[in-house]
Design an enzyme around this catalytic site. Structure first.
Site, mmCIF file in Angstrom:
data_model
loop_
_atom_site.group_PDB
_atom_site.id
_atom_site.type_symbol
_atom_site.label_atom_id
_atom_site.label_comp_id
_atom_site.label_asym_id
_atom_site.label_seq_id
_atom_site.Cartn_x
_atom_site.Cartn_y
_atom_site.Cartn_z
ATOM 1 N N ARG A 74 0.823 -1.203 0.000
ATOM 2 C CA ARG A 74 0.000 0.000 0.000
ATOM 3 C C ARG A 74 0.864 1.263 0.000
ATOM 4 O O ARG A 74 0.399 2.341 -0.357
ATOM 5 C CB ARG A 74 -0.897 0.025 1.241
ATOM 6 C CG ARG A 74 -1.940 -1.055 1.263
ATOM 7 C CD ARG A 74 -2.631 -1.103 2.600
ATOM 8 N NE ARG A 74 -3.372 0.110 2.880
ATOM 9 C CZ ARG A 74 -4.621 0.339 2.505
ATOM 10 N NH1 ARG A 74 -5.274 -0.575 1.813
ATOM 11 N NH2 ARG A 74 -5.230 1.464 2.806
ATOM 12 N N HIS B 191 2.548 24.032 -30.021
ATOM 13 C CA HIS B 191 1.962 25.096 -29.199
ATOM 14 C C HIS B 191 2.763 25.352 -27.934
ATOM 15 O O HIS B 191 2.215 25.837 -26.949
ATOM 16 C CB HIS B 191 0.500 24.758 -28.877
ATOM 17 C CG HIS B 191 -0.334 24.642 -30.104
ATOM 18 N ND1 HIS B 191 -0.786 25.739 -30.806
ATOM 19 C CD2 HIS B 191 -0.747 23.554 -30.798
ATOM 20 C CE1 HIS B 191 -1.470 25.331 -31.869
ATOM 21 N NE2 HIS B 191 -1.445 24.002 -31.886
ATOM 22 N N ASN C 148 -5.794 5.929 10.075
ATOM 23 C CA ASN C 148 -5.538 6.150 8.655
ATOM 24 C C ASN C 148 -6.438 7.299 8.212
ATOM 25 O O ASN C 148 -7.614 7.292 8.534
ATOM 26 C CB ASN C 148 -5.890 4.860 7.888
ATOM 27 C CG ASN C 148 -5.906 5.040 6.383
ATOM 28 O OD1 ASN C 148 -5.438 6.047 5.869
ATOM 29 N ND2 ASN C 148 -6.435 4.055 5.677
ATOM 30 N N GLY C 149 -5.889 8.296 7.534
ATOM 31 C CA GLY C 149 -6.731 9.387 7.065
ATOM 32 C C GLY C 149 -6.348 10.706 7.706
ATOM 33 O O GLY C 149 -5.260 10.848 8.257
ATOM 34 N N TRP D 290 1.991 6.339 6.086
ATOM 35 C CA TRP D 290 2.389 7.122 4.911
ATOM 36 C C TRP D 290 2.176 8.574 5.310
ATOM 37 O O TRP D 290 1.045 9.014 5.522
ATOM 38 C CB TRP D 290 1.518 6.736 3.715
ATOM 39 C CG TRP D 290 1.972 7.305 2.410
ATOM 40 C CD1 TRP D 290 2.931 6.803 1.578
ATOM 41 C CD2 TRP D 290 1.461 8.484 1.764
ATOM 42 N NE1 TRP D 290 3.048 7.599 0.464
ATOM 43 C CE2 TRP D 290 2.161 8.637 0.550
ATOM 44 C CE3 TRP D 290 0.495 9.425 2.087
ATOM 45 C CZ2 TRP D 290 1.922 9.671 -0.329
ATOM 46 C CZ3 TRP D 290 0.253 10.475 1.208
ATOM 47 C CH2 TRP D 290 0.965 10.584 0.016
#
Ligand code: M6R
Length: 602
Positions: A27, A501, A102-103, A76
Site C-alpha cells: 500500500r 503550441h 488512517n486518514g 504514509w
C-alpha cells in the site's frame, strides 16, 4: 497509504500483526509500529523504514512475549516527516489510550487548541496524537472509554479509520471508519481488523464490510456493531470472499509488476466471461437504453483509462462523454443532472477523491456507476451499478493490469450501447476481442526482450516526451506516468498535435521522444510531429504496428490487430519499457518512492 491492523483472539496477536503489516506493505508506507496489551499495560514499538526493521526490533526487545490483543500500523506521512515520534501507534498523555489511524482529522487545530487550554502537550507533529488525547479527554468527561470515544468521534471532522485500545477496558478493541477503508475479518474464536483484506485472508475468508460511522466493539469471543449517532445495534451480514491469496504472491517473477504485466492476457479473458457471448457484448445488469451522457471521474492511471474510454464510447455508441480528474470534479460548481451517468473508475474503490466525487454525484441526483476491481470496496457500495474488472489483486504500486481491465470494461460499455451491432466494424471488434488474450499472451516475451534493449538506450536520458493522437493520446499520458513513477525520470505525455503550441521549445539532443502510432487517420499526423522533433536534433523511438513505416530514429514494431484493439498491445510495451529502465537504474520497482497504492487521503 496507511495500513491499519488489529487482532483479538486466543493466538499470539504480536505475530499476526507483524505478518499482516508485511502483507500490507504494497500500500506504500514510510514507518511502522505495533502496540500490544500485556497484563493491562501497553507496549509500543515503532521504527522508521520497512516492517522487517520493526520485526527485528520486536524480536530483540520482546522476543518471548505473547499477547492476545494487538494493533499495528504502516504510516504514509501526511502530518510531519517520517520519523519514530510521528509513527503510529500513538498514546494519550496519561498512557491510557492507544490508537492507530488512517486518514486526516480536518479540525485537529481546533481540537489541539481545546486540549492545550486543558494542559495537554504533544510530542509528535501528527493529527493522530491530538485525536488520541481528545478521545482520552472525552473518556474522562464521560466516565468511560466507549462513551468518550463516541462523543469524540461525533465531534471529529475528516475522512479516517481508527482502531484503539484503552486501559479503562482492556478486554476490548474499538474501531470505526468514515471515508477510509476498514474491514472486519471473522475467524474461529478470533477477529481481525484491517484496511485491506489481504492482511487476514490466510486466516479467514469471512468478512464484514463496515459502513461509515459504524462503531465496532471486539471482545475475545464476540463482537458488536452499532451506529455512532443513534447507538442502535446493526446486524451486518458476513460475506465469504472468493479471493485467491496465491495470486497475491510473486510466483517466481522478479517483481509483482512484471507478474502483473504478464497476467494481462488472463485478465482480458477473465473480464470477458459473461459479457461476450453469441458474437455480442451484453452487460445484463446495465440498462438497455443509452444514458443521454456520461461523465467519467477518476485519478491517475484510471483517469487515463477513462480518457481512452471516451474515444471508444463516443466512436462506437455515440454517447457524449466527459472525463474529469476526480479531485477537480469534487470542488467545482457543476451543471449535472439526473440525465448524466457519473461513471467512477477506480482499481481500489477507495481513492478518496473518487469516493467524494461519487457522493457528490449522488447528491446532484445523477445516476452512478463504478468500474472497480475490489469487491466490497467503498465505492462499490455507494453507486447504483458496478462493473467489476476481475483483474485480481494488483500489488505493485504502479498500475498495469488494472488499466487493461478498465479499458476492456469501457470497450464493453461502448459495444453494449453500440448503435450499429450489425456493422462490419462491430463484427471485427468482436472477432478481435475473441483472439485478443492469445495475441497479447504470444507477444509478451518478445515485447519484454525488445523493451530491455530500448531500456539500455533510454536509461541515461534526463527527459522524455510521449506523443500520440486519438487512442494513442491517453496511452502516451500513461506511458509518461509509468516512466515517472518507476524511474523518477522527467516525462511528459502530450497529444502530438500540441507540440507546436509550446512543448517543442524543449526539444534538443538530450530529449528522447516516444511516439505512439496506429495505422489510422492519425498516423500520418504524428509522423509530422516526429519530423519536427528530428529537425531540432531530438531522438525519436516510434512504437507502431508492423508495416507502418516512419522516419523515427528507432522503430519498434508490434503485431497489428484491429483498430483500437491495438491499444492492448501497445500498453504492455510501454509498461515493459518503464519496468526495464527502472530495473537498470536499480529502482524500487514495486514500491516507488513517495507513492502509495491506494490514495485514501485528499
Ligand atoms: O485505485 P485507483 O484506480 O482509484 O487509483 C488511482 C491512482 O491513484 C492510480 O492509478 C495511480 O495513479 C497509480 N500509481 C498509477 O500507476
Amino acid at each position: 497509504m496507511c495500513g491499519i491492523f488489529g487482532y483479538i483472539g486466543s493466538d499470539n496477536g504480536i505475530h499476526y500483526t507483524l505478518e499482516a503489516l508485511q502483507l500490507m506493505e504494497y500500500r506504500g508506507y514510510d514507518s511502522a509500529g505495533i502496540v500490544f496489551e500485556e497484563e493491562k499495560a501497553f507496549t509500543l514499538i515503532k521504527t522508521v523504514g520497512k516492517v522487517a526493521e520493526l520485526k527485528k526490533t520486536v524480536n530483540t526487545r520482546v522476543a518471548n512475549t505473547t499477547s492476545s490483543k494487538a494493533l499495528g500500523h504502516t504510516r504514509w506521512a501526511t502530518h510531519g516527516i517520517p520519523c519514530e515520534k510521528n509513527a503510529h501507534p500513538h498514546q494519550s498523555n496519561d498512557g491510557s489510550v492507544v490508537i492507530v489511524h488512517n486518514g486526516i482529522i480536518e479540525n485537529y487545530q481546533e481540537l489541539r487548541t481545546e486540549l492545550v487550554a486543558e494542559g495537554y502537550s504533544f510530542i509528535s507533529d501528527t493529527d493522530t496524537e491530538i485525536l488520541v488525547n481528545y478521545i482520552e479527554y472525552m473518556a474522562q468527561k464521560e466516565g468511560g472509554i466507549k462513551q468518550g470515544l463516541v462523543r469524540a468521534l461525533q465531534h471529529v471532522k475528516g475522512a479516517f479509520a481508527i482502531a484503539l485500545m484503552s486501559t479503562r477496558d482492556t478486554s476490548s478493541i474499538y474501531a470505526m471508519r468514515r471515508g477510509a477503508p476498514l474491514l472486519l475479518g471473522i475467524g474461529k474464536g478470533e477477529y481481525f481488523l484491517a484496511s485491506d483484506m489481504c492482511a487476514f485472508l490466510q486466516h479467514t475468508n469471512d468478512v464484514i464490510f463496515l459502513d461509515e460511522n459504524e462503531l465496532v466493539t471486539l471482545h475475545d469471543t464476540e463482537y458488536s456493531i452499532e451506529s455512532l449517532y443513534t447507538g442502535e445495534r446493526i446486524d451486518k451480514s458476513i460475506e465469504s470472499v472468493d479471493f485467491d491469496i496465491q495470486s497475491a504472491q510473486k510466483q517466481g517473477y522478479a517483481h509483482y509488476m512484471l507478474k502483473e504485466i504478464y497476467e494481462q492476457p488472463d485478465v482480458i479473458e477473465q473480464s470477458l466471461i459473461g459479457k461476450l457471448s453469441d458474437g455480442k457484448i451484453v452487460l445484463s445488469h446495465l440498462p438497455k437504453e443509452q444514458p443521454p451522457r456520461i461523465h467519467i471521474i477518476a485519478c491517475g492511471t484510471s483517469y487515463y483509462a477513462g480518457l481512452w474510454g471516451k474515444y471508444a464510447i463516443e466512436e462506437l455508441a455515440g454517447i457524449p462523454v466527459e472525463v474529469e480528474i476526480a479531485s477537480e470534479f469534487r470542488y467545482r460548481k457543476k451543471a449535472l443532472d439526473k440525465n448524466t451517468l457519473v461513471l467512477a473508475i477506480t482499481q481500489s474503490g477507495e481513492t478518496a477523491d473518487t469516493v467524494a466525487g461519487c457522493a457528490i454525484a449522488r447528491e446532484l441526483g445523477c445516476k452512478t456507476m463504478a468500474i472497480c476491481n475490489v469487491v466490497g470496496s467503498t465505492i462499490t457500495r455507494m453507486v447504483d451499478t458496478v462493473l467489476y474488472t476481475q483483474a485480481g489483486p494488483e500489488i505493485s504500486v504502479a498500475s498495469t493490469k488494472a488499466m487493461t481491465s478498465q479499458m476492456i470494461a469501457l470497450l464493453c460499455i461502448a459495444l453494449h450501447y453500440s448503435s450499429n451491432r450489425e456493422s462490419e466494424q462491430y463484427r471485427e471488434y468482436i472477432g478481435g476481442l475473441q483472439h485478443l488474450a492469445s495475441t497479447v499472451r504470444d507477444i509478451l516475451p518478445q515485447t519484454e526482450k525488445i523493451a530491455r534493449q530500448y531500456a539500455e538506450l533510454c536509461k541515461d536520458k534526463k527527459s522524455f516526451f510521449y506523443l500520440g493522437r486519438g487512442y494513442c493520446y491517453p496511452l502516451a499520458l500513461e506511458g509518461a506516468l509509468k516512466l515517472k513513477e518507476l524511474t523518477y525520470i522527467h516525462a511528459e505525455g502530450y497529444p502530438a498535435g500540441e507540440m507546436k503550441h509550446g512543448p517543442i521549445a524543449l526539444v534538443e539532443k538530450s530529449l528522447m521522444t516516444i511516439a505512439l502510432l496506429f495505422d489510422d487517420e492519425f498516423g500520418e499526423k504524428t509522423q509530422s510531429a516526429i519530423s519536427e522533433i528530428q529537425a531540432r536534433e531530438g531522438q525519436v523511438i516510434a512504437i507502431a504496428p508492423l508495416g507502418l513505416v516512419t522516419t523515427a530514429d528507432f522503430e519498434w514494431h508490434l503485431p497489428k490487430t484491429v483498430d483500437l484493439l491495438q491499444s492492448f498491445i501497445m500498453l504492455p510495451a510501454l509498461q515493459l519499457l518503464s519496468y526495464s529502465i527502472a530495473c537498470l537504474l536499480d529502482r524500487n520497482v514495486d514500491m516507488p518512492r513517495n507513492l502509495a497504492k491506494s490514495v485514501t487521503v485528499e
